[in-house]
Design a protein around this motif. Sequence first.
Motif, PDB file in Angstrom:
ATOM      1  N   ASN A 129      17.798   2.243 -15.871  1.00  0.00           N
ATOM      2  CA  ASN A 129      17.082   2.082 -14.608  1.00  0.00           C
ATOM      3  C   ASN A 129      18.056   1.752 -13.480  1.00  0.00           C
ATOM      4  O   ASN A 129      18.989   0.954 -13.664  1.00  0.00           O
ATOM      5  N   ARG A 130      17.801   2.363 -12.315  1.00  0.00           N
ATOM      6  CA  ARG A 130      18.628   2.102 -11.141  1.00  0.00           C
ATOM      7  C   ARG A 130      17.736   1.906  -9.916  1.00  0.00           C
ATOM      8  O   ARG A 130      16.822   2.706  -9.684  1.00  0.00           O
ATOM      9  N   ILE A 131      18.031   0.862  -9.165  1.00  0.00           N
ATOM     10  CA  ILE A 131      17.312   0.601  -7.914  1.00  0.00           C
ATOM     11  C   ILE A 131      17.969   1.428  -6.808  1.00  0.00           C
ATOM     12  O   ILE A 131      19.206   1.439  -6.683  1.00  0.00           O
ATOM     13  N   ASP A 132      17.161   2.129  -6.028  1.00  0.00           N
ATOM     14  CA  ASP A 132      17.725   2.963  -4.957  1.00  0.00           C
ATOM     15  C   ASP A 132      18.581   2.117  -4.006  1.00  0.00           C
ATOM     16  O   ASP A 132      19.748   2.447  -3.757  1.00  0.00           O
ATOM     17  N   PHE A 133      17.979   1.054  -3.466  1.00  0.00           N
ATOM     18  CA  PHE A 133      18.721   0.142  -2.586  1.00  0.00           C
ATOM     19  C   PHE A 133      18.257  -1.286  -2.851  1.00  0.00           C
ATOM     20  O   PHE A 133      17.041  -1.526  -2.997  1.00  0.00           O
ATOM     21  N   PHE A 134      19.211  -2.197  -2.927  1.00  0.00           N
ATOM     22  CA  PHE A 134      18.891  -3.620  -3.006  1.00  0.00           C
ATOM     23  C   PHE A 134      19.451  -4.247  -1.731  1.00  0.00           C
ATOM     24  O   PHE A 134      20.675  -4.362  -1.556  1.00  0.00           O
ATOM     25  N   ASP A 152       2.117   7.206  -6.272  1.00  0.00           N
ATOM     26  CA  ASP A 152       1.050   6.896  -7.223  1.00  0.00           C
ATOM     27  C   ASP A 152       1.268   5.516  -7.846  1.00  0.00           C
ATOM     28  O   ASP A 152       2.238   4.812  -7.539  1.00  0.00           O
ATOM     29  N   LYS A 153       0.364   5.155  -8.724  1.00  0.00           N
ATOM     30  CA  LYS A 153       0.409   3.821  -9.323  1.00  0.00           C
ATOM     31  C   LYS A 153       1.666   3.613 -10.180  1.00  0.00           C
ATOM     32  O   LYS A 153       2.160   2.503 -10.301  1.00  0.00           O
ATOM     33  N   ASN A 154       2.185   4.709 -10.750  1.00  0.00           N
ATOM     34  CA  ASN A 154       3.399   4.580 -11.549  1.00  0.00           C
ATOM     35  C   ASN A 154       4.575   4.104 -10.695  1.00  0.00           C
ATOM     36  O   ASN A 154       5.404   3.308 -11.152  1.00  0.00           O
ATOM     37  N   ASP A 155       4.637   4.603  -9.463  1.00  0.00           N
ATOM     38  CA  ASP A 155       5.704   4.155  -8.558  1.00  0.00           C
ATOM     39  C   ASP A 155       5.573   2.654  -8.277  1.00  0.00           C
ATOM     40  O   ASP A 155       6.568   1.930  -8.225  1.00  0.00           O
ATOM     41  N   TYR A 156       4.319   2.239  -8.075  1.00  0.00           N
ATOM     42  CA  TYR A 156       4.086   0.816  -7.810  1.00  0.00           C
ATOM     43  C   TYR A 156       4.505  -0.044  -8.993  1.00  0.00           C
ATOM     44  O   TYR A 156       5.230  -1.036  -8.851  1.00  0.00           O
ATOM     45  N   TYR A 157       4.075   0.348 -10.210  1.00  0.00           N
ATOM     46  CA  TYR A 157       4.392  -0.477 -11.377  1.00  0.00           C
ATOM     47  C   TYR A 157       5.894  -0.461 -11.680  1.00  0.00           C
ATOM     48  O   TYR A 157       6.435  -1.458 -12.171  1.00  0.00           O
ATOM     49  N   GLN A 158       6.561   0.661 -11.393  1.00  0.00           N
ATOM     50  CA  GLN A 158       8.006   0.701 -11.565  1.00  0.00           C
ATOM     51  C   GLN A 158       8.688  -0.315 -10.644  1.00  0.00           C
ATOM     52  O   GLN A 158       9.558  -1.077 -11.064  1.00  0.00           O
ATOM     53  N   THR A 159       8.264  -0.328  -9.371  1.00  0.00           N
ATOM     54  CA  THR A 159       8.836  -1.279  -8.415  1.00  0.00           C
ATOM     55  C   THR A 159       8.528  -2.710  -8.829  1.00  0.00           C
ATOM     56  O   THR A 159       9.370  -3.609  -8.703  1.00  0.00           O
TER      57      THR A 159
END
Length: 498
Positions: free
Chosen positions: A156-161, A177-184
């Motif tokens: 897993n990689r965070i786009d920007f921190f 979608d909800k998958n994006d939310y749960y990933q974040t």
Amino acid sequence: MILGIVFVIIFLSILVLVHELGHFLAAKKFGLLVEEFGFGLPPRIWGKKIGETIYSINALPFGGFDKIYGEDREESLSKQSELHPNAPKKTRINNTRIIEAELSYKLTELLFQAQNQLGRFAREKQYGDVLENLLKEANIKYKRELPISIENSNSNRIDFFIEDKVVLELKSKRFIDKNDYYQTKRYLNSMNVELGLIVNFREPHLKPKRVLNPKFRVNSEQEKLLSKDHSDLFVDSDGIRSFGSLPISKRSLIIFAGVLMNFLLGWLVISIVFNLGIPQKILITSVAKDSPAAAINLQPGDEIIDFSKVDDFIKFVDENRGKEIVLKIERQGEVKEFKTVPRVKPPSGEGALGIALMESGLPKKNLLASVWEGLKTSIGIIQEVFKAIFNLIAKAFVGKANLEQIAGPVGIVKITAQAGSLGFIYLLQLLALISLNLVVINILPFPALDGGRLLFLLIEKIKGSPLPLKFEKYANAVGMAFLLLLMLVITIKDIMRF
């Protein structure tokens, strides 16, 4: 009767499915998350997820349904409570406290600049490159493509921190979608930070979405209200593409779309009927007592064969008064011959046979004429149904309501069976008539109907806030109970009548 039941099930499935399709298409048009669109009612037999929506086939073949995220207020509030257990109960989507407010506004400005430079349809990496340069120019510290470990996985990689405070995820897709939310949310838990932002550059109007880490307690003393100018830029993740997050006007259109689809179906089917035409025929509408027709047991609804014009048949009968004639009659699909003698001097007000007649049928029309006639006829039917319902309601207030002319399930099965025996074109007529009746019934401002939901939205618009959830729930329950009781009374009358 079995044929009638089969056709009623088919009709009901078509009408309800088309109605729900209207809600579905409108919700998709406004970018909402539609979790499921089903044919029939649960339990589910088969389902396939295409994109973000499950398309299912269910066991009970009665219409269909769609599940729009956030449409059920009670379910939506329950999900909010699960996702943010420490938040005050009265916290709403539009008054979530601002976390890292100053940094959020700075990032939003830079995100807008990135979209303005590249437009809406660049790749995520291109947006990331432009944003990286903007962050450097603004002297904002960041880490890009930061690897993190989640559940023993290092992929897993965070786009920007940003500033070691905010997780920023960049998207370039049709919708979040909800998958994006749960990933974040997983990223927030792993990094032990409070705020994440998801931005989708594909959106025509850029709206960064805030995702809050539920492990952090909401401090009621912090700012809770955003300025009016920016309230739609920062919403809690529960409001992402939720029905309740839309303006009242768009929610109203989604509700009205179901009624509109039933009108379009009725209009389409009637236009098809005009285009196909209906064979010309003569039907007996009534039989006089003690007449030659009564003596041979002619009945209302019988079709007289070999004649298509009433005037031609009357001329034939008059020319054979006092003589025996043979009539070919079609009744329920069976042709029979009846011998009778027309009267020479019938009683006043009666003909030689003692029957009243009507011509049935429609000549074929071209496509444009069919569509135009279909529209006029559909509007006319709706007007007549409105008049009939208002007259019924008015008479109910003075105790003179008559339910004899209203058909319930048993009556509809009987009528459908009769229409089926006459031919396919008559089934189409009946389908259109029922669809247009549903338009009127569903738009009535009564709880449990679409019109009732529109009424609640109108009240919300006037008072500036939704009706209490408990009131809305009880009102819909009472409305549904009343409709079921009315259906029971009509069904009992149908059984006694038929």
